[in-house]
Design a protein around this motif. Structure first.
Motif, short mmCIF file in Angstrom:
data_model
loop_
_atom_site.label_atom_id
_atom_site.label_comp_id
_atom_site.label_asym_id
_atom_site.label_seq_id
_atom_site.Cartn_x
_atom_site.Cartn_y
_atom_site.Cartn_z
N ILE A 85 0.84 -1.21 0.00
CA ILE A 85 0.00 0.00 0.00
C ILE A 85 0.87 1.25 0.00
N ILE A 86 1.97 1.24 0.77
CA ILE A 86 2.88 2.39 0.82
C ILE A 86 3.48 2.65 -0.56
N VAL A 87 3.89 1.58 -1.25
CA VAL A 87 4.47 1.75 -2.59
C VAL A 87 3.44 2.35 -3.55
N VAL A 88 2.22 1.82 -3.53
CA VAL A 88 1.16 2.34 -4.40
C VAL A 88 0.87 3.80 -4.07
N GLU A 89 0.85 4.13 -2.78
CA GLU A 89 0.61 5.53 -2.37
C GLU A 89 1.70 6.45 -2.90
N ASP A 90 2.96 6.00 -2.81
CA ASP A 90 4.07 6.86 -3.26
C ASP A 90 3.99 7.10 -4.77
N ILE A 91 3.63 6.06 -5.52
CA ILE A 91 3.48 6.22 -6.96
C ILE A 91 2.33 7.17 -7.27
N PHE A 92 1.21 6.99 -6.56
CA PHE A 92 0.06 7.88 -6.74
C PHE A 92 0.44 9.31 -6.40
N LEU A 93 1.21 9.49 -5.32
CA LEU A 93 1.59 10.83 -4.89
C LEU A 93 2.39 11.55 -5.96
N ALA A 94 3.33 10.83 -6.59
CA ALA A 94 4.15 11.46 -7.62
C ALA A 94 3.27 11.99 -8.75
N LYS A 140 6.48 12.68 -17.38
CA LYS A 140 7.89 12.66 -16.98
C LYS A 140 8.08 11.87 -15.69
N ALA A 141 7.18 12.11 -14.71
CA ALA A 141 7.28 11.40 -13.44
C ALA A 141 7.04 9.90 -13.63
N PHE A 142 6.01 9.56 -14.43
CA PHE A 142 5.69 8.16 -14.64
C PHE A 142 6.82 7.45 -15.39
N GLY A 143 7.41 8.14 -16.37
CA GLY A 143 8.51 7.55 -17.13
C GLY A 143 9.71 7.23 -16.25
N PHE A 144 10.02 8.14 -15.34
CA PHE A 144 11.15 7.89 -14.45
C PHE A 144 10.84 6.76 -13.48
N LEU A 145 9.60 6.70 -12.98
CA LEU A 145 9.21 5.59 -12.11
C LEU A 145 9.34 4.26 -12.84
N LEU A 146 8.94 4.24 -14.10
CA LEU A 146 9.05 3.01 -14.89
C LEU A 146 10.51 2.61 -15.06
N LEU A 178 21.74 10.20 -4.23
CA LEU A 178 21.79 10.66 -5.62
C LEU A 178 20.50 10.34 -6.36
N VAL A 179 20.04 9.10 -6.24
CA VAL A 179 18.81 8.71 -6.94
C VAL A 179 17.61 9.46 -6.37
N ALA A 180 17.61 9.71 -5.04
CA ALA A 180 16.53 10.50 -4.45
C ALA A 180 16.50 11.91 -5.04
N GLY A 181 17.68 12.52 -5.19
CA GLY A 181 17.73 13.87 -5.77
C GLY A 181 17.30 13.91 -7.21
N VAL A 182 17.73 12.92 -8.00
CA VAL A 182 17.32 12.85 -9.41
C VAL A 182 15.83 12.61 -9.51
N SER A 183 15.28 11.77 -8.60
CA SER A 183 13.84 11.50 -8.60
C SER A 183 13.06 12.78 -8.41
N GLU A 184 13.50 13.60 -7.46
CA GLU A 184 12.80 14.86 -7.19
C GLU A 184 12.84 15.78 -8.41
N TRP A 185 13.96 15.76 -9.11
CA TRP A 185 14.08 16.59 -10.31
C TRP A 185 13.07 16.16 -11.38
N PHE A 186 12.77 14.86 -11.42
CA PHE A 186 11.80 14.34 -12.39
C PHE A 186 10.36 14.45 -11.91
N GLY A 187 10.15 15.04 -10.74
CA GLY A 187 8.79 15.18 -10.22
C GLY A 187 8.30 14.00 -9.42
#
Length: 398
Positions: free
Chosen positions: A145-154, A179-185, A220-229
């Motif tokens: 549920i936490i993972v699904v919530e985080d994806i939904f939040l993005a 852009k956010a969905f592409g980076f998550l994928l 590093l990956v956390a920072g890049v993730s934020e840049w991608f939304g």
């Protein structure tokens, strides 16, 4: 910084003697020693701890990823998606309806939908660690549920940004969401197929080099993730997911413990710094109504997830209470709303009060979930899983 650590430690030790969880005590230390409360002020500007607080959140979610094995995603991805979707539908839907019922405006209702609908990953992780339930069977749907919530939040943040900023460009919103969905994928594919390559890169014997390597990768990956939304927390989670399945995974789990605990405490302390107790009386009744609504929705979601996995009343109560707390993501929405023009002035204190109540109530309720289990329908014994659990997530066979 030294005062913040020591104040949090002293309050936590005092609270531990009467059975209180550490999270609300760390938050209380921030409130008492912050700029909004008379007396000693250790940190006059909460932004002074912003980077350390962000690092605390990153490490909490990185550790969560380490405990969440790829086998769990492979074997139960569909049920996790269904459990997470059900939780979001109940809580986000209730939040949206509550927002409209308050009559503060459509933009405010959309913000409240996210505030009431999404749990605090940081608090959920800390609760699972503190209660020793990482090895329990019901932890799998909780993490799902936490993972699904985080994806939904993005995706939700990307869609909400143009609304709060006053932009009327649908194309811009779609572009940000894409852009956010592409980076998550991309992160998901790396976690699914890149584990062997990552394992070789982190196969070092020296603990010092291993700490520097995994900490650098997570941040590093956390920072890049934020840049991608994408929320920085989900980026750190995905790094932990990859590293947890490597040969170095067990060593990393042991090495990250003191970092997680220290910076996690600063995260909750900094959360307390942002709360002004003087703003809370204005929104007392809406806050209490929202808390009651969230309690009901969480119980319903817990029962639904338990039935989906074939669990009884005990695990259902654990799911409902563990996911109760709201925290960092609600504050992100509060920050966005505070910077938007024309928003109701009651929104920010409402979010602060609501989050504070549930940040305190959630861990306490999770530690006493057996009280709730007594009144829930379903099996009272048998198939409920252990009451405690080792700090290692059960494998796919469980």
């Amino acid at each position: 910084m030294g005062g913040a650590f020591l104040a949090a430690a002293v309050l936590a030790r005092l609270g531990g003697r009467i059975g209180l969880p550490t999270i609300p005590l760390f938050i209380l230390a921030g409130i008492l020693l912050g700029p909004h409360t008379p007396g000693i002020v250790l940190v006059a500007d909460p932004h002074d701890l912003e980077m350390l607080s962000a690092l605390g959140l990153v490490l909490l979610l990185f550790y969560l990823g380490l405990e969440f094995h790829m086998d769990d995603l492979k074997s139960g991805g569909r049920r996790m998606a269904l459990a997470g979707g059900t939780y979001l539908a109940l809580n986000v839907g209730a939040g949206l309806g509550f927002g409209f019922a308050l009559g503060w405006g459509t933009s405010e209702a959309l913000v409240l939908a996210g505030v009431l609908g999404i749990s605090s990953s940081a608090i959920v992780t800390k609760v699972l660690v503190d209660t020793g339930r990482l090895g329990n069977p019901e932890t799998k749907p909780i993490l799902g549920i936490i993972v699904v919530e985080d994806i939904f939040l993005a995706l939700y943040l990307a869609a909400l940004q143009p609304i709060l900023s006053g932009a009327d460009s649908l194309a811009s919103a779609v572009m940000d969401g894409g852009k956010a969905f592409g980076f998550l994928l991309l992160l998901a594919l790396a976690a699914r197929f890149g584990t062997k390559v990552v394992g070789r890169l982190f196969a070092v014997k020296d603990d010092e080099l291993l700490v520097i390597s995994f900490l650098g990768a997570a941040v590093l990956v956390a920072g890049v993730s934020e840049w991608f939304g994408v929320a920085d927390a989900i980026g750190a989670f995905m790094v932990g997911l990859m590293l947890g399945s490597t040969a170095s995974g067990e060593r990393i789990r042991k090495l990250v413990h003191p970092l997680r605990d220290a910076f996690g405490a600063i995260f909750f302390f900094a959360f307390g710094l942002s709360i002004d107790p003087g703003d809370l009386p204005v929104v007392l009744w809406p806050v209490l109504a929202a808390v009651a609504l969230t309690l009901v929705m969480n119980v319903l979601a817990g029962l639904g997830a338990a039935r989906l996995y074939g669990f009884g009343a005990g695990p259902a109560a654990n799911i409902a209470t563990t996911l109760l707390a709201r925290g960092e993501f609600a504050l992100i929405l509060a920050t966005m709303a505070a910077g938007a023009a024309g928003m109701d002035s009651r929104l920010s204190p409402f979010i602060a009060g609501y989050v504070l109540v549930l940040a305190v109530l959630g861990p306490m309720a999770a530690g006493r979930s057996h009280w709730l289990a007594r009144i829930l329908p379903g099996r009272k014994s048998g198939g409920d899983g252990p009451k405690g659990g080792s700090p290692v997530l059960a494998d796919a066979s469980v």
